[in-house]
Design an enzyme around this catalytic site. Sequence first.
Site, PDB file in Angstrom:
ATOM      1  N   ASP A  82       0.814  -1.212   0.000  1.00 18.70           N
ATOM      2  CA  ASP A  82       0.000   0.000   0.000  1.00 18.70           C
ATOM      3  C   ASP A  82       0.853   1.270   0.000  1.00 18.70           C
ATOM      4  O   ASP A  82       0.344   2.370  -0.199  1.00 18.70           O
ATOM      5  CB  ASP A  82      -0.894  -0.016   1.243  1.00 18.70           C
ATOM      6  CG  ASP A  82      -2.345   0.244   0.876  1.00 18.70           C
ATOM      7  OD1 ASP A  82      -2.672   0.209  -0.318  1.00 18.70           O
ATOM      8  OD2 ASP A  82      -3.139   0.511   1.797  1.00 18.70           O
TER       9      ASP A  82
ATOM     10  N   LEU B  29     -11.749   8.373   2.043  1.00 17.06           N
ATOM     11  CA  LEU B  29     -12.382   8.577   3.350  1.00 17.06           C
ATOM     12  C   LEU B  29     -13.192   7.348   3.720  1.00 17.06           C
ATOM     13  O   LEU B  29     -14.309   7.146   3.242  1.00 17.06           O
ATOM     14  CB  LEU B  29     -13.302   9.814   3.307  1.00 17.06           C
ATOM     15  CG  LEU B  29     -12.686  11.118   2.801  1.00 17.06           C
ATOM     16  CD1 LEU B  29     -13.719  12.231   2.803  1.00 17.06           C
ATOM     17  CD2 LEU B  29     -11.479  11.507   3.652  1.00 17.06           C
TER      18      LEU B  29
ATOM     19  N   ASN C 133     -12.933   4.113   7.093  1.00 16.84           N
ATOM     20  CA  ASN C 133     -12.603   4.077   8.512  1.00 16.84           C
ATOM     21  C   ASN C 133     -11.197   4.667   8.693  1.00 16.84           C
ATOM     22  O   ASN C 133     -10.939   5.437   9.593  1.00 16.84           O
ATOM     23  CB  ASN C 133     -12.718   2.654   9.037  1.00 16.84           C
ATOM     24  CG  ASN C 133     -12.929   2.649  10.525  1.00 16.84           C
ATOM     25  OD1 ASN C 133     -13.461   3.611  11.093  1.00 16.84           O
ATOM     26  ND2 ASN C 133     -12.471   1.610  11.171  1.00 16.84           N
TER      27      ASN C 133
ATOM     28  N   ASP D 298     -18.460   5.230  13.522  1.00 16.90           N
ATOM     29  CA  ASP D 298     -19.217   5.008  12.295  1.00 16.90           C
ATOM     30  C   ASP D 298     -19.882   6.311  11.837  1.00 16.90           C
ATOM     31  O   ASP D 298     -20.735   6.852  12.528  1.00 16.90           O
ATOM     32  CB  ASP D 298     -20.280   3.929  12.564  1.00 16.90           C
ATOM     33  CG  ASP D 298     -20.931   3.455  11.280  1.00 16.90           C
ATOM     34  OD1 ASP D 298     -21.429   4.307  10.506  1.00 16.90           O
ATOM     35  OD2 ASP D 298     -20.943   2.242  11.052  1.00 16.90           O
ATOM     36  N   MET D 299     -19.470   6.787  10.673  1.00 18.88           N
ATOM     37  CA  MET D 299     -19.961   8.086  10.201  1.00 18.88           C
ATOM     38  C   MET D 299     -21.473   8.099   9.999  1.00 18.88           C
ATOM     39  O   MET D 299     -22.134   9.108  10.252  1.00 18.88           O
ATOM     40  CB  MET D 299     -19.237   8.470   8.904  1.00 18.88           C
ATOM     41  CG  MET D 299     -19.582   9.838   8.381  1.00 18.88           C
ATOM     42  SD  MET D 299     -19.292  11.166   9.587  1.00 18.88           S
ATOM     43  CE  MET D 299     -17.653  11.712   9.114  1.00 18.88           C
ATOM     44  N   ARG D 300     -22.030   6.979   9.540  1.00 24.95           N
ATOM     45  CA  ARG D 300     -23.491   6.912   9.353  1.00 24.95           C
ATOM     46  C   ARG D 300     -24.226   7.209  10.659  1.00 24.95           C
ATOM     47  O   ARG D 300     -25.180   7.973  10.702  1.00 24.95           O
ATOM     48  CB  ARG D 300     -23.883   5.511   8.897  1.00 24.95           C
ATOM     49  CG  ARG D 300     -24.359   5.438   7.483  1.00 24.95           C
ATOM     50  CD  ARG D 300     -24.491   4.010   7.082  1.00 24.95           C
ATOM     51  NE  ARG D 300     -23.371   3.222   7.621  1.00 24.95           N
ATOM     52  CZ  ARG D 300     -23.021   2.033   7.189  1.00 24.95           C
ATOM     53  NH1 ARG D 300     -23.704   1.461   6.234  1.00 24.95           N
ATOM     54  NH2 ARG D 300     -21.991   1.386   7.708  1.00 24.95           N
TER      55      ARG D 300
ATOM     56  N   GLU E 151     -17.653   7.734  -0.819  1.00 26.94           N
ATOM     57  CA  GLU E 151     -18.509   7.190  -1.875  1.00 26.94           C
ATOM     58  C   GLU E 151     -19.993   7.276  -1.537  1.00 26.94           C
ATOM     59  O   GLU E 151     -20.827   7.165  -2.422  1.00 26.94           O
ATOM     60  CB  GLU E 151     -18.155   5.710  -2.117  1.00 26.94           C
ATOM     61  CG  GLU E 151     -16.790   5.524  -2.737  1.00 26.94           C
ATOM     62  CD  GLU E 151     -16.298   4.085  -2.658  1.00 26.94           C
ATOM     63  OE1 GLU E 151     -17.131   3.159  -2.571  1.00 26.94           O
ATOM     64  OE2 GLU E 151     -15.067   3.895  -2.692  1.00 26.94           O
ATOM     65  N   ASN E 152     -20.296   7.419  -0.231  1.00 25.41           N
ATOM     66  CA  ASN E 152     -21.704   7.298   0.173  1.00 25.41           C
ATOM     67  C   ASN E 152     -22.330   8.515   0.825  1.00 25.41           C
ATOM     68  O   ASN E 152     -23.549   8.600   0.898  1.00 25.41           O
ATOM     69  CB  ASN E 152     -21.853   6.122   1.138  1.00 25.41           C
ATOM     70  CG  ASN E 152     -21.618   4.805   0.449  1.00 25.41           C
ATOM     71  OD1 ASN E 152     -22.349   4.446  -0.451  1.00 25.41           O
ATOM     72  ND2 ASN E 152     -20.565   4.110   0.855  1.00 25.41           N
TER      73      ASN E 152
ATOM     74  N   GLU F  26      -9.491  -1.550  -4.925  1.00 28.27           N
ATOM     75  CA  GLU F  26      -8.123  -1.987  -4.656  1.00 28.27           C
ATOM     76  C   GLU F  26      -7.902  -3.425  -5.133  1.00 28.27           C
ATOM     77  O   GLU F  26      -6.831  -3.767  -5.629  1.00 28.27           O
ATOM     78  CB  GLU F  26      -7.837  -1.870  -3.161  1.00 28.27           C
ATOM     79  CG  GLU F  26      -7.782  -0.420  -2.694  1.00 28.27           C
ATOM     80  CD  GLU F  26      -8.271  -0.225  -1.275  1.00 28.27           C
ATOM     81  OE1 GLU F  26      -9.428  -0.600  -0.985  1.00 28.27           O
ATOM     82  OE2 GLU F  26      -7.508   0.297  -0.454  1.00 28.27           O
TER      83      GLU F  26
HETATM   84  P1  AMP Z   1     -14.655   1.858   4.668  1.00 26.80           P
HETATM   85  O1  AMP Z   1     -13.549   1.743   5.707  1.00 26.80           O
HETATM   86  O2  AMP Z   1     -14.175   2.373   3.355  1.00 26.80           O
HETATM   87  O3  AMP Z   1     -15.479   0.607   4.549  1.00 26.80           O
HETATM   88  O4  AMP Z   1     -15.663   2.984   5.221  1.00 26.80           O
HETATM   89  C1  AMP Z   1     -16.333   2.849   6.434  1.00 26.80           C
HETATM   90  C2  AMP Z   1     -16.970   4.162   6.798  1.00 26.80           C
HETATM   91  O5  AMP Z   1     -17.875   4.565   5.767  1.00 26.80           O
HETATM   92  C3  AMP Z   1     -17.777   4.111   8.103  1.00 26.80           C
HETATM   93  O6  AMP Z   1     -17.514   5.275   8.865  1.00 26.80           O
HETATM   94  C4  AMP Z   1     -19.186   4.140   7.595  1.00 26.80           C
HETATM   95  O7  AMP Z   1     -20.079   4.710   8.522  1.00 26.80           O
HETATM   96  C5  AMP Z   1     -19.052   5.032   6.384  1.00 26.80           C
HETATM   97  N1  AMP Z   1     -20.224   4.942   5.526  1.00 26.80           N
HETATM   98  C6  AMP Z   1     -20.684   3.903   4.804  1.00 26.80           C
HETATM   99  N2  AMP Z   1     -21.857   4.206   4.198  1.00 26.80           N
HETATM  100  C7  AMP Z   1     -22.162   5.479   4.576  1.00 26.80           C
HETATM  101  C8  AMP Z   1     -23.243   6.389   4.310  1.00 26.80           C
HETATM  102  N3  AMP Z   1     -24.272   6.027   3.539  1.00 26.80           N
HETATM  103  N4  AMP Z   1     -23.189   7.621   4.869  1.00 26.80           N
HETATM  104  C9  AMP Z   1     -22.174   7.987   5.649  1.00 26.80           C
HETATM  105  N5  AMP Z   1     -21.128   7.196   5.943  1.00 26.80           N
HETATM  106  C10 AMP Z   1     -21.124   5.948   5.420  1.00 26.80           C
END
Ligand code: AMP
Length: 292
Positions: free
Chosen positions: A34, A95, A97, A169-171, A221-222, A273
């Site tokens: 990486d 962006l 975790n 967790d951003m959600r 992405e979300n 990736e």
């Molecule tokens: P990753 O490490 O790339 O899998 O990303 C994980 C992060 O993405 C966690 O903080 C999730 O809460 C966040 N995430 C996934 N879906 C959403 C969403 N719809 N809105 C906000 N954050 C999200």
Amino acid sequence: MIDLAPLHNPHNLRGIAASRAVLGADVPHVAVFDTAFHHTIPERAYLYAIPYQLYRRHKVRRYGFHGTSHRYVAYRWRELTGVPRDRTRIITLHLGNGCSACAIDGGNSIDTSMGFTPLEGLVMGTRSGDLDPAVLEYLGAKEGLSPSDVDNLLNKQSGLLGLSGLTNDMRELLAEADENDDRRARLAIDIFCYRARKYIGAYLAALGGADAIVFAGGIGENSAEIRAQICDGLGWAGVEVDEAANARMVGGAEGRITTESARLAVWVIPTDEELLIARDTYRVVTGAAARF
Ligand code: AMP
């Protein structure tokens, strides 16, 4: 290299040994690092301003991580826009975790926000990102923590989790902030977005301007809301978010989220990736020419 990443490298090696035990010694194994994409970062960006001999003696420098993701996103952006590799001048934001930003010039990484370890840079799920190193000794003394306790604190109990006191967790944070008006959830989100915007500003200066900002990773992405908040205040740089396009770019969608007239385009490109790891492996095993 176990010395440089004692928490990761032994496990990676164990994975190779375990696969070899199952598949036999004749099946080649390829390690896709990486850090590899960041090998093009110049000395002025990868050296810390500590005594130079410590870099020589212990290899203390910025390595950067998420390289495979930044490399994929840059490759895919070129594919979508038709811009040739050597004219690719963009800022990529992974962006998830873990979070990092990368400044890409001529297709190559010239700076990135993670450093000697993945702790440096942006605010992450449980990592602090940038911090005055003097805080380590001060907190150690005040809280009676050993250096490894402090390391654990900064890697596992900080970032969004530490600021909000709720979750990494951003959600969930967005829901707490919107539905329950939770002050610290809002604060964690604000700090997260502000830090990301500061890095975009820094990389615009490092690159002398850019042709695009690209979001990737679970959050990138979300979350239209987080993207909008990071871009808010980048009007001076030519960013003009198209709200409808931004709202559409979720759940694996790929495309531009700025208006036609924006001078600086912002994109969402879901990272892949695994695809690059598969391609790198194929290339190493067959000796095929590099494509990226
Ligand atoms: P990753 O490490 O790339 O899998 O990303 C994980 C992060 O993405 C966690 O903080 C999730 O809460 C966040 N995430 C996934 N879906 C959403 C969403 N719809 N809105 C906000 N954050 C999200």
